[in-house]
Write a protein that holds these residues in place. Structure first.
Motif, PDB file in Angstrom:
ATOM      1  N   ARG A 167       6.036  -0.055  -1.789  1.00 41.31           N
ATOM      2  CA  ARG A 167       7.254  -0.855  -1.676  1.00 41.31           C
ATOM      3  C   ARG A 167       7.095  -2.156  -2.459  1.00 41.31           C
ATOM      4  O   ARG A 167       6.030  -2.771  -2.474  1.00 41.31           O
ATOM      5  CB  ARG A 167       7.560  -1.173  -0.208  1.00 41.31           C
ATOM      6  N   ASN A 180       0.827  -1.213   0.000  1.00 37.79           N
ATOM      7  CA  ASN A 180       0.000   0.000   0.000  1.00 37.79           C
ATOM      8  C   ASN A 180       0.856   1.256   0.000  1.00 37.79           C
ATOM      9  O   ASN A 180       0.397   2.316  -0.387  1.00 37.79           O
ATOM     10  CB  ASN A 180      -0.923   0.018   1.214  1.00 37.79           C
ATOM     11  N   HIS A 181       2.105   1.128   0.448  1.00 39.56           N
ATOM     12  CA  HIS A 181       3.012   2.270   0.527  1.00 39.56           C
ATOM     13  C   HIS A 181       3.978   2.312  -0.662  1.00 39.56           C
ATOM     14  O   HIS A 181       4.941   3.064  -0.645  1.00 39.56           O
ATOM     15  CB  HIS A 181       3.780   2.238   1.848  1.00 39.56           C
TER      16      HIS A 181
END
Length: 79
Positions: A32, A29-30
């Motif tokens: 990565r 979600n970030h």
């Protein structure tokens, strides 16, 4: 029999992102990079899979070997 298929000159099929890459590849979600190697109980990652995991972690991604859906979800949640 009906539905049977005969493969002439059959050979192993090697697929995936790269040698040793995880079975599940994506983004957290970030944003990565995410690589998850799935295994059944009693199986261990190959040296190539271990090297892949270590590379992903070293470069700031999220990677791990999991033996259950719960472990996969926990790895993703921590991403």
């Amino acid at each position: 029999k009906r539905g049977d298929v005969l493969l002439l000159n059959a050979r192993p099929l090697h697929a995936g992102l790269a040698v040793g890459s995880g079975d599940l590849i994506g983004l957290s979600n970030h944003g990565r990079f995410l690589s998850i190697e799935t295994k059944i109980k009693g199986r261990r990652p190959t040296p190539e899979q271990t090297a892949w995991r270590e590379m992903v972690l070293r470069l700031g991604g999220v990677a791990g070997t999991v033996y259950s859906v719960e472990q996969a979800l926990a790895l993703i949640a921590g991403a």
